[in-house]
Design an enzyme around this catalytic site. Structure first.
Site, PDB file in Angstrom:
ATOM      1  N   ASN A  18      -8.931 -10.894   9.285  1.00 20.51           N
ATOM      2  CA  ASN A  18      -8.510 -10.047  10.406  1.00 20.51           C
ATOM      3  C   ASN A  18      -9.664  -9.734  11.352  1.00 20.51           C
ATOM      4  OD1 ASN A  18      -5.855  -7.852   9.088  1.00 20.51           O
ATOM      5  ND2 ASN A  18      -5.785  -9.939   9.826  1.00 20.51           N
ATOM      6  N   SER A  35      -6.791  -1.317   6.407  1.00 20.03           N
ATOM      7  CA  SER A  35      -6.126  -1.698   7.651  1.00 20.03           C
ATOM      8  C   SER A  35      -5.770  -3.172   7.758  1.00 20.03           C
ATOM      9  CB  SER A  35      -7.024  -1.331   8.841  1.00 20.03           C
ATOM     10  OG  SER A  35      -8.279  -1.975   8.716  1.00 20.03           O
ATOM     11  N   LEU A  36      -6.003  -3.949   6.688  1.00 16.49           N
ATOM     12  CA  LEU A  36      -5.702  -5.378   6.767  1.00 16.49           C
ATOM     13  C   LEU A  36      -4.195  -5.625   6.850  1.00 16.49           C
ATOM     14  CD1 LEU A  36      -8.123  -7.100   4.227  1.00 16.49           C
ATOM     15  CD2 LEU A  36      -8.450  -6.650   6.669  1.00 16.49           C
ATOM     16  N   CYS A  37      -3.841  -6.736   7.444  1.00 13.91           N
ATOM     17  CA  CYS A  37      -2.428  -7.129   7.548  1.00 13.91           C
ATOM     18  C   CYS A  37      -1.966  -7.796   6.257  1.00 13.91           C
ATOM     19  CB  CYS A  37      -2.234  -8.065   8.741  1.00 13.91           C
ATOM     20  SG  CYS A  37      -2.633  -7.312  10.318  1.00 13.91           S
ATOM     21  N   GLU A  38      -2.172  -7.110   5.156  1.00  9.17           N
ATOM     22  CA  GLU A  38      -1.746  -7.568   3.834  1.00  9.17           C
ATOM     23  C   GLU A  38      -1.328  -6.346   3.039  1.00  9.17           C
ATOM     24  OE1 GLU A  38      -1.396 -10.615   2.795  1.00  9.17           O
ATOM     25  OE2 GLU A  38      -2.385 -11.638   4.472  1.00  9.17           O
TER      26      GLU A  38
END
Length: 418
Positions: A384, A344-347
């Site tokens: 995050n 779920s990371l923004c990467e």
């Protein structure tokens, strides 16, 4: 095909008590592997495995390994503190660090740990920091250039480039360093080297050993120093891919023994102790990351989202490393679905698998991500604001123990000054 050390029935019971994701360790596997390691080098009376704490820094794991006769290899203040609190004392602790803060040398010396110096300039730095040079001291050797043993019988070529590594003394510095340390009061010496990482070859350790054994004989002859131990460090790897060959530690130990008898024994150095500092080999296969499928996405590719992310296991995002995945309960199903398994990371690199052929995954399925027992939890982080997961021990009797609780938001905010 890789087989998990835990069953779906066991995991269902665990997840009723411990929410996913969590790292799970196999006590039986850890103990059996430690005993194989010890048996492989039983020919050397002074042999000791110093487990690399950085691989799996958990007191419950360290205590198991201590019961099996291992010491610890530490590289920081907190690893030294953990070793001390787990009951390791004196020569049971090896301290190998680089760019070392002075307070770490102070603690290492205070604990009676064997200090392994990374650089020639650290000789004076150590003396100025603690006020003396310990009578037992070790130095890390970097031969420079490119290290290769070519194609092994297993078909795996080991290559690395020590010349680009930031670690260790050059050959000339090692000789000069031994002479200087001896003049400053050192009486017992050790040599350490690490020339390749995660090797899948039974020839790596014997090849490295031969290099270090010859270096030891030359140093003894040229400096008069009494070399008591040779530390082969780490580098013996594990097969992350199911089709890769596994190392045979018995064959490896026998290869080191042959080099020992061919080089050190004729030189009158048959009393030298052999040390190792393995992390991945000791723990990697005996840990897994347990996670649950929470989302599916159908766009340009097929995605399965899970409740773990790179904050729980960094290697796939950082290195593109492969970790095998078992969909629990579907071990015998056809792998006829192509997925990216994501966190779920923004990467965009937060993916445990890319274009991986797996059985159909349904929301709620439990997934086991294999071989996370070393450099898994230990490389976690809080990007995050994601919180690090729990660690669970599957004990020999089949029961479980919580050996590190999951982080909470209070933990995340506890170091902030508002």
């Amino acid at each position: 095909m890789k087989k998990p050390f835990v069953t779906l029935e066991q995991l269902e019971k665990m997840t009723a008590e411990y929410p996913t994701p969590f790292h799970l360790y196999d006590e039986r596997g850890i103990r059996e592997n430690a005993r194989r390691m010890k048996a492989a080098f039983a020919w050397n009376p002074g042999f000791k495995e110093y487990f690399a704490v950085k691989a799996t820094p958990n007191p419950a794991i360290l205590k198991i390994l201590r019961e099996e006769g291992c010491g610890t290899d530490c590289s920081s203040l907190t690893e030294l503190m953990m070793s001390d609190r787990c009951g390791f004392t004196g020569s049971e602790i090896m301290f190998s660090s680089n760019d070392t803060p002075p307070e770490e040398f102070v603690l290492a010396a205070g604990l009676g740990a064997t200090i392994n110096l990374d650089d020639f300039t650290h000789i004076d730095f150590l003396k100025d920091t603690i006020g003396y040079i310990p009578e037992t001291i070790s130095c890390r050797f970097n031969p420079g250039g490119t290290f290769s043993i070519g194609a092994s019988k297993e078909g795996f070529q080991v290559m690395d480039n020590p010349g680009d590594a930031k670690y260790g003394f050059t050959p000339a510095q090692l000789k000069e360093g031994f002479i200087k340390l001896k003049a400053m009061g050192a009486k017992r010496f050790g040599i350490h080297a690490f020339l390749a990482s995660n090797t899948l070859s039974n020839e790596y350790y014997p090849t490295l050993a031969a290099i270090l054994f010859k270096t030891a004989v030359e140093l003894r002859d040229e400096t008069g120093c009494d070399i008591k131990f040779i530390n082969l460090s780490g580098g013996v790897g594990i097969p992350y891919h199911p089709d890769q060959p596994a190392n045979d530690i018995a064959v490896i130990g026998e290869g080191v023994r042959k080099a020992f008898e061919e080089i050190l024994v004729p030189a009158g150095m048959g009393d030298v102790s052999i040390f190792t500092e393995l992390g991945r080999f000791m723990l990697g296969p005996y840990g897994c990351l347990v996670t649950r499928a929470t989302h599916e996405k159908h766009t340009y590719k097929e995605y399965i989202g899970v409740d773990a992310c790179a904050a729980n296991l960094m290697r796939p995002a950082m290195y593109g490393a492969y970790h095998h995945i078992t969909v629990m309960g579907k071990e015998d199903a056809r792998c006829d679905h192509r997925y990216d398994v994501t966190g779920s990371l923004c990467e965009n690199n937060d993916k445990f698998a890319v274009d991986r052929m797996l059985p159909r995954i349904d929301i709620g399925d439990l997934l086991v991500i294999h071989d996370t027992g070393a450099h898994g939890f230990s490389m976690g982080y809080n990007y995050n604001g994601r919180l690090r997961s729990a660690e669970i021990l599957l004990k020999e009797d089949g029961s479980t123990a919580l050996i590190r609780r999951a982080e909470t938001p209070d933990d995340y905010f506890s170091t902030l000054v508002w």
